[in-house]
Design a protein around this motif. Structure first.
Motif, PDB file in Angstrom:
ATOM      1  N   ALA A 159      24.271  -4.383  -0.988  1.00 51.46           N
ATOM      2  CA  ALA A 159      24.517  -3.036  -1.504  1.00 51.46           C
ATOM      3  C   ALA A 159      24.692  -3.026  -3.012  1.00 51.46           C
ATOM      4  CB  ALA A 159      25.750  -2.446  -0.828  1.00 51.46           C
ATOM      5  N   GLY A 198      29.295   0.396  -0.634  1.00 52.82           N
ATOM      6  CA  GLY A 198      28.309   0.753  -1.650  1.00 52.82           C
ATOM      7  C   GLY A 198      27.753   2.152  -1.431  1.00 52.82           C
ATOM      8  N   THR A 199      27.486   2.478  -0.171  1.00 53.38           N
ATOM      9  CA  THR A 199      26.984   3.809   0.149  1.00 53.38           C
ATOM     10  C   THR A 199      28.030   4.870  -0.132  1.00 53.38           C
ATOM     11  OG1 THR A 199      25.576   2.846   1.860  1.00 53.38           O
ATOM     12  CG2 THR A 199      25.964   5.209   1.975  1.00 53.38           C
ATOM     13  N   SER A 234      32.492  -3.284  -3.628  1.00 54.34           N
ATOM     14  CA  SER A 234      31.198  -3.508  -2.986  1.00 54.34           C
ATOM     15  C   SER A 234      30.346  -4.501  -3.763  1.00 54.34           C
ATOM     16  CB  SER A 234      30.445  -2.187  -2.842  1.00 54.34           C
ATOM     17  OG  SER A 234      29.175  -2.396  -2.314  1.00 54.34           O
ATOM     18  N   THR A 270      22.599  -2.453  -5.514  1.00 55.56           N
ATOM     19  CA  THR A 270      21.982  -1.329  -6.211  1.00 55.56           C
ATOM     20  C   THR A 270      22.769  -0.047  -5.961  1.00 55.56           C
ATOM     21  OG1 THR A 270      19.835  -2.383  -5.953  1.00 55.56           O
ATOM     22  CG2 THR A 270      19.830  -0.058  -6.531  1.00 55.56           C
ATOM     23  N   GLN A 271      23.157   0.180  -4.727  1.00 53.70           N
ATOM     24  CA  GLN A 271      23.946   1.368  -4.407  1.00 53.70           C
ATOM     25  C   GLN A 271      25.282   1.342  -5.136  1.00 53.70           C
ATOM     26  OE1 GLN A 271      24.173   0.965  -0.196  1.00 53.70           O
ATOM     27  NE2 GLN A 271      22.341   2.200   0.168  1.00 53.70           N
ATOM     28  N   TRP A 318      24.747   2.075  -8.919  1.00 47.84           N
ATOM     29  CA  TRP A 318      24.530   3.499  -9.155  1.00 47.84           C
ATOM     30  C   TRP A 318      25.800   4.307  -8.903  1.00 47.84           C
ATOM     31  CZ3 TRP A 318      21.077   6.107 -11.747  1.00 47.84           C
ATOM     32  CH2 TRP A 318      19.852   5.523 -11.997  1.00 47.84           C
ATOM     33  N   GLY A 319      26.552   3.927  -7.898  1.00 49.03           N
ATOM     34  CA  GLY A 319      27.817   4.609  -7.634  1.00 49.03           C
ATOM     35  C   GLY A 319      28.791   4.453  -8.774  1.00 49.03           C
ATOM     36  N   THR A 360      26.819  -2.144   4.326  1.00 49.70           N
ATOM     37  CA  THR A 360      26.663  -1.534   2.996  1.00 49.70           C
ATOM     38  C   THR A 360      27.503  -0.268   2.895  1.00 49.70           C
ATOM     39  OG1 THR A 360      24.728  -0.298   3.713  1.00 49.70           O
ATOM     40  CG2 THR A 360      24.337  -2.459   2.704  1.00 49.70           C
ATOM     41  N   LEU A 405      28.189   5.475  -3.822  1.00 53.80           N
ATOM     42  CA  LEU A 405      27.049   6.269  -4.279  1.00 53.80           C
ATOM     43  C   LEU A 405      27.202   7.735  -3.899  1.00 53.80           C
ATOM     44  CD1 LEU A 405      24.223   6.371  -5.557  1.00 53.80           C
ATOM     45  CD2 LEU A 405      23.302   5.824  -3.304  1.00 53.80           C
TER      46      LEU A 405
END
Length: 100
Positions: free
Chosen positions: A60, A23-24, A53, A62-63, A66-67, A20, A27
């Protein structure tokens, strides 16, 4: 009588991507862009990482979403601020040119 032992067929199951990282990173860049005021390059990189991502890292989602949202907000804030600064700068420059 001939006995030959054959090796059992081993198959490796396909393992889904568990990373992930993109994605991280998207974010984190989005949070830093909005709250720390990072201007242009961080939100662009965050948007790219978020989009990549979404397609490649199903864990990932959701991350990444949001990112993408936070990076888009940060970019739009800085675009609006830049347009306002240029507009008011142009108004100030033209009004002082004409002696008003």
């Amino acid at each position: 009588m001939s006995t030959t032992a054959s090796a059992p067929a081993t198959t490796t199951p396909s393992v889904p991507a568990t990373s992930t990282a993109k994605g991280t990173a998207s974010l984190v860049l989005g949070i830093c862009s909005v709250f720390a005021g990072w201007t242009f390059f961080a939100p662009v990189i965050g948007l790219i990482l978020g989009i990549v991502s979404l397609r490649g890292e199903p864990r990932a989602r959701t991350q990444a979403a949001w990112g993408i949202a936070l990076n888009a907000i940060a970019m739009s804030i800085w675009i609006i601020v830049t347009i306002l600064a240029l507009t008011f700068g142009w108004i100030a420059a033209t009004s002082s040119m004409f002696g008003q």
